[in-house]
Design an enzyme around this catalytic site. Structure first.
Site, PDB file in Angstrom:
ATOM      1  N   THR A   1       1.406   9.757   3.815  1.00  0.00           N
ATOM      2  CA  THR A   1      -0.047   9.921   3.699  1.00  0.00           C
ATOM      3  C   THR A   1      -0.699  10.214   5.047  1.00  0.00           C
ATOM      4  O   THR A   1      -0.129   9.936   6.095  1.00  0.00           O
ATOM      5  CB  THR A   1      -0.655   8.615   3.125  1.00  0.00           C
ATOM      6  OG1 THR A   1      -2.045   8.793   2.921  1.00  0.00           O
ATOM      7  CG2 THR A   1      -0.461   7.430   4.054  1.00  0.00           C
TER       8      THR A   1
ATOM      9  N   SER B   1      -0.271  -1.408   4.013  1.00  0.00           N
ATOM     10  CA  SER B   1      -0.248  -0.295   3.060  1.00  0.00           C
ATOM     11  C   SER B   1      -0.098  -0.815   1.632  1.00  0.00           C
ATOM     12  O   SER B   1       0.279  -1.965   1.409  1.00  0.00           O
ATOM     13  CB  SER B   1       0.927   0.620   3.391  1.00  0.00           C
ATOM     14  OG  SER B   1       1.079   1.604   2.405  1.00  0.00           O
ATOM     15  N   SER B   2      -0.374   0.054   0.681  1.00  0.00           N
ATOM     16  CA  SER B   2      -0.084  -0.237  -0.731  1.00  0.00           C
ATOM     17  C   SER B   2       1.007   0.691  -1.263  1.00  0.00           C
ATOM     18  O   SER B   2       1.316   0.662  -2.460  1.00  0.00           O
ATOM     19  CB  SER B   2      -1.346  -0.042  -1.579  1.00  0.00           C
ATOM     20  OG  SER B   2      -2.361  -0.907  -1.168  1.00  0.00           O
TER      21      SER B   2
ATOM     22  N   THR C   1      16.028  -9.135  -1.900  1.00  0.00           N
ATOM     23  CA  THR C   1      15.444  -8.434  -2.992  1.00  0.00           C
ATOM     24  C   THR C   1      15.322  -6.871  -2.628  1.00  0.00           C
ATOM     25  O   THR C   1      15.585  -6.570  -1.582  1.00  0.00           O
ATOM     26  CB  THR C   1      14.039  -9.053  -3.289  1.00  0.00           C
ATOM     27  OG1 THR C   1      13.896 -10.318  -2.867  1.00  0.00           O
ATOM     28  CG2 THR C   1      13.712  -8.765  -4.688  1.00  0.00           C
TER      29      THR C   1
ATOM     30  N   ASP D   1      -6.989   1.257   7.003  1.00  0.00           N
ATOM     31  CA  ASP D   1      -6.226   0.323   6.160  1.00  0.00           C
ATOM     32  C   ASP D   1      -6.171  -1.078   6.759  1.00  0.00           C
ATOM     33  O   ASP D   1      -5.667  -2.008   6.125  1.00  0.00           O
ATOM     34  CB  ASP D   1      -4.809   0.858   5.904  1.00  0.00           C
ATOM     35  CG  ASP D   1      -4.777   1.798   4.702  1.00  0.00           C
ATOM     36  OD1 ASP D   1      -5.790   1.879   3.982  1.00  0.00           O
ATOM     37  OD2 ASP D   1      -3.746   2.454   4.481  1.00  0.00           O
TER      38      ASP D   1
ATOM     39  N   ARG E   1       5.491   4.383   8.979  1.00  0.00           N
ATOM     40  CA  ARG E   1       4.055   4.190   8.891  1.00  0.00           C
ATOM     41  C   ARG E   1       3.436   4.330  10.283  1.00  0.00           C
ATOM     42  O   ARG E   1       4.068   4.029  11.297  1.00  0.00           O
ATOM     43  CB  ARG E   1       3.835   2.774   8.366  1.00  0.00           C
ATOM     44  CG  ARG E   1       2.403   2.282   8.293  1.00  0.00           C
ATOM     45  CD  ARG E   1       1.761   2.718   7.037  1.00  0.00           C
ATOM     46  NE  ARG E   1       0.569   1.931   6.727  1.00  0.00           N
ATOM     47  CZ  ARG E   1      -0.375   2.354   5.916  1.00  0.00           C
ATOM     48  NH1 ARG E   1      -0.291   3.537   5.351  1.00  0.00           N
ATOM     49  NH2 ARG E   1      -1.412   1.610   5.648  1.00  0.00           N
TER      50      ARG E   1
ATOM     51  N   GLY F   1      -2.756   7.073  -4.084  1.00  0.00           N
ATOM     52  CA  GLY F   1      -3.911   6.459  -4.738  1.00  0.00           C
ATOM     53  C   GLY F   1      -4.435   5.206  -4.058  1.00  0.00           C
ATOM     54  O   GLY F   1      -5.106   4.406  -4.703  1.00  0.00           O
ATOM     55  N   GLY F   2      -4.121   5.007  -2.763  1.00  0.00           N
ATOM     56  CA  GLY F   2      -4.672   3.851  -2.042  1.00  0.00           C
ATOM     57  C   GLY F   2      -4.333   2.560  -2.758  1.00  0.00           C
ATOM     58  O   GLY F   2      -3.184   2.315  -3.132  1.00  0.00           O
TER      59      GLY F   2
END
Ligand code: GLY
Length: 582
Positions: free
Chosen positions: A411, A464-465, A393, A435, A108, A485-486
Site C-alpha cells: 500500500t 497495519s490492518s 501460530t 496509521d 512495511r 481497505g484500511g
C-alpha cells in the site's frame, strides 16, 4: 487503499445483490476462474497478465508475485507502489528433501528517525487535520523496493531484471486508464494537484495546454517511473542509496518532510514468524504485528468457535449478531494493545487464545448488541490470567504449478498516498504515518483509534490492518486471500474465509458476496447497500444494532486448490482486478 465506491462498484454491487436475492442462490455470481496448473488474482488485468507471463517464462509464484506488485505500482499507484510498503506471506511447497514452510516478510514503512510523538499536534495540543495524511510530513520510509527484492532474492527463480521488465514496459509504453483511476483521482484531486511533479506525472494537457485529469480510455505513460524501474532492474539498492534516494531526500528537504538519507540507507525488511494456527481442518498463516490483521482475524475466529455458522446459514441474523459482537471485541483490543512489537509488548498469544475467547464470549448477549463504550479491551488482569500459549501460530495472490503460494498486500495508504511524487523519479510517496495514533483516541483516516501502543516514535512501524492469508490443508496449499481497505481489511479477509469454508462458496462468490464491517468505534456496523435484506437488518436492529449503509469497500482476491488438484480463482467485482490461470 480504497475508501470510496467507484462508479463500477456502485453499478456492480446492487446488480450482484439483486441477482443474489432474486435468484435466492449463490449460483447467481459469475463463475470463478479455473485452471489446472497456476493462478494469479490481482487488482489489475495488467498485473495478472504479467504474473502469468513470468510463470510462462519459467518463474515461480514468488517471481510472478513480485512482477505483479511492480506492475500494480505502475498502473494502480493510487493503491500501492514503490513509495509504500507491505507484507507478504509465502508458502513454499514441500519436496521430498524439504518440508513445506510458510514465511512472512514485513516490508512495511517505518517512521523516520526525526519523527516525534507530537509530530501532528498544533500549538494548541490538538491534532492538525490532514498533516499525517497529505503532503511531505505524512511520509514514512518506504519499504516496497527492498521488500520485493528480498522476496525475490530469497525465493525467486528468474533473473531480477526479467521480473522487473513488465513494469518497465508498462511505465514506458503506457497503459489504458480505467474507472478506478478516474475515481481515485477525483477523490484525492485536491492533494494530488498541489504538487507540480505529481501533476506532471498524473495529469495530461488539453488542446489549450491546460493540465486536466486523465479520462477512462486514455493511455498514460510514465517516463520518469520507467527510468527509475530500469535503474532498479540494474541495482535495487539505488532506491535507498543512489539517484532515487538522493531525489527523495531533496524533495523531503524542500517540502518539510522528515525522511533522510540515513533513514533510507538503514531500511531493511524483516522476516517474521508468521502467525499460524489451526482452524477447522486448515492451518491458517497470516501476518503478526506490526499488522493487527492476524491477531484480530484469529481473535474473531476464536470468538466464533461454537457458533454453527453453516447450520444457521449465510447472513442469518443470529450468525451476523455474533459476527458483529466478535468484531467489536477484537477491534477494542486492537485499539489498546496492538502496535510495533519492537516498541510495545503485544499480547499476541493471549489475545488469540481459545481461553481468552471463552472468557470474552461469556460477555456476548445473544439477544442484545453491546454499546461499544461498554466493550473494553482486555485488561492486565485478564491477560495475566491467561495461560501463555505458543504463538506458532492492492492484495495479490499467486500460486504456481508446484503449489508455492504468495499472498501479498502492499500500500501507499490513503488514495494516492501523500500526493507527493518525487521529481525526476515518478515515485509516489506514501502517507503511512496516518496509521499511527496521532493522539490517544483521535481517529485516523479509517476511523481507527489507538493509544500508547501505536503512538508515533522514531523508527517505529505504524500499525497495519493488512491481512495476507495462506491456508494449508494437510501441509498442502489450500487457499490464498487478502484485500485492501484500511480498517476493513481484517473483516473482508475474515468473511472471504468464512464464505469459502463455512458457506461452501467458490472463490468468486466468496469475494463478491456482500459484507459487513464493525470496528468497535464508531458504534454502528457498516453494511453494503442492498447486500442485506430488510428482514435481516430489521431483526438485527431489534437487538440494538445500528447500521451505516454504504457502497462497496475492499477489493478481495482469492485462490484455492480444489479436490481434483486444479485451482480456482476469484477477483472482487468491486474493483477492476481479474483472476486468471494456466
Ligand atoms: N494503511 C492501511 C493499513 O496498513 O492497514
Amino acid at each position: 487503499m480504497r475508501r470510496v465506491a467507484t462508479l463500477r462498484q456502485i453499478l456492480v454491487l446492487p446488480v450482484v445483490a439483486a441477482l443474489l436475492y432474486g435468484a435466492g442462490s449463490l449460483a447467481a455470481f459469475p463463475a470463478p476462474a479455473r485452471a489446472p496448473t497456476a493462478m494469479a488474482a490481482t487488482a489489475s488485468p495488467y498485473a495478472t497478465d504479467a504474473a502469468l507471463a513470468v510463470l510462462d517464462d519459467g518463474g515461480n509464484a514468488i517471481d510472478a508475485a513480485v512482477a505483479a506488485a511492480l506492475v500494480i505500482s505502475v498502473v494502480n499507484p493510487f493503491d500501492a507502489g514503490l513509495g509504500g510498503g507491505g507484507f507478504a506471506v509465502v508458502h513454499l511447497a514441500g519436496r521430498e528433501d524439504k518440508p513445506a514452510v510458510t514465511r512472512a516478510l514485513d516490508f512495511r514503512e517505518r517512521a523516520p528517525a526525526a519523527a516525534t510523538r507530537d509530530l501532528y499536534l498544533g500549538a494548541d495540543g490538538k491534532v492538525v487535520e490532514g498533516l499525517s495524511l497529505d503532503g511531505h510530513k505524512s511520509v514514512a520510509v518506504p519499504g516496497t523496493v527492498a521488500g520485493l527484492r528480498e522476496l525475490h532474492k530469497a525465493h525467486g527463480r528468474l533473473p531480477w531484471r526479467l521480473v522487473v521488465k513488465p513494469a518497465v514496459d508498462l511505465a514506458r509504453n503506457g497503459f489504458v486508464v480505467g474507472e478506478e483511476w478516474v475515481g481515485s483521482f477525483e477523490w484525492r484531486k485536491e492533494v494530488v494537484t498541489r504538487f507540480a511533479a505529481t501533476r506532471a506525472a498524473f495529469m495530461k494537457h488539453d488542446s489549450a495546454g491546460a493540465e486536466v485529469p486523465y479520462q477512462r480510455g486514455d493511455v498514460l505513460k510514465q517516463r520518469d517511473l520507467a527510468r527509475t524501474l530500469q535503474d532498479l532492474a540494474r541495482d535495487p539498492r539505488s532506491f535507498y542509496e543512489g539517484r532515487v534516494a538522493q531525489a527523495i531526500v531533496e524533495e523531503m528537504q524542500q517540502g518539510g518532510g522528515l525522511v533522510t538519507a540515513e533513514d533510507l540507507r538503514g531500511y531493511q525488511p524483516v522476516w517474521r514468524e508468521p502467525l499460524c494456527a489451526p482452524w477447522r481442518e486448515l492451518e491458517l498463516c497470516t501476518m503478526p504485528p506490526p499488522s493487527s490483521g492476524g491477531v484480530a482475524l484469529f481473535e474473531v475466529l476464536r470468538l466464533l468457535d461454537g457458533v454453527d455458522l453453516r447450520g444457521l446459514g449465510w447472513h442469518h441474523p443470529d450468525a451476523l449478531h455474533r459476527l458483529i459482537e466478535s468484531m467489536r471485541i477484537a477491534y477494542a483490543d486492537r485499539a489498546e494493545h496492538l502496535g510495533d512489537p519492537a516498541f510495545t509488548r503485544v499480547p499476541v498469544a493471549e489475545l488469540t487464545s481459545p481461553a481468552y475467547a471463552a472468557l470474552r464470549r461469556t460477555g456476548i448477549d445473544d439477544r442484545r448488541a453491546k454499546k461499544s463504550g461498554d466493550v473494553k479491551a482486555a485488561n492486565e488482569a485478564q491477560l495475566a490470567s491467561l495461560k501463555k500459549e505458543s504463538s506458532d501460530t492492492s492484495h495479490l495472490s499467486v500460486v504456481d504449478g508446484e503449489r508455492n503460494a504468495v499472498s501479498l498486500t502492499f500500500t501507499v495508504n490513503y488514495g494516492f498516498g501523500s500526493g507527493v511524487v518525487v521529481p525526476g523519479t515518478g515515485v509516489l510517496l506514501n502517507d503511512e504515518m496516518d496509521d499511527f495514533a496521532a493522539a490517544p483516541g483521535v481517529p485516523n483516516a479509517f476511523g481507527l483509534v489507538g493509544g500508547e501502543a501505536n503512538s508515533v516514535q522514531p523508527g517505529k512501524v505504524p500499525l497495519s490492518s493488512m491481512t495476507p492469508l495462506v491456508a494449508t490443508k494437510g501441509g498442502q496449499f489450500f487457499l490464498a486471500a487478502g484485500s485492501p481497505g484500511g480498517s476493513t481489511i481484517i473483516t473482508t479477509v475474515l468473511q472471504t474465509l468464512l464464505h469459502v469454508v463455512d458457506y461452501d462458496m467458490d472463490c468468486q462468490a466468496a469475494v463478491a458476496a456482500p459484507r459487513l464491517h464493525h470496528q468497535w468505534l464508531p458504534e454502528s456496523t457498516r453494511l453494503e447497500a442492498l447486500g442485506f435484506d430488510t428482514a435481516t437488518k430489521g431483526a438485527l436492529e431489534l437487538r440494538g444494532h445500528s447500521f451505516t449503509v454504504t457502497g462497496g469497500w475492499g477489493n478481495a482476491m482469492c485462490i484455492r486448490a480444489l479436490d481434483d488438484g486444479t485451482l480456482e480463482g476469484g477477483a472482487d467485482p468491486r474493483g477492476e482486478g481479474v483472476a486468471r490461470g494456466r
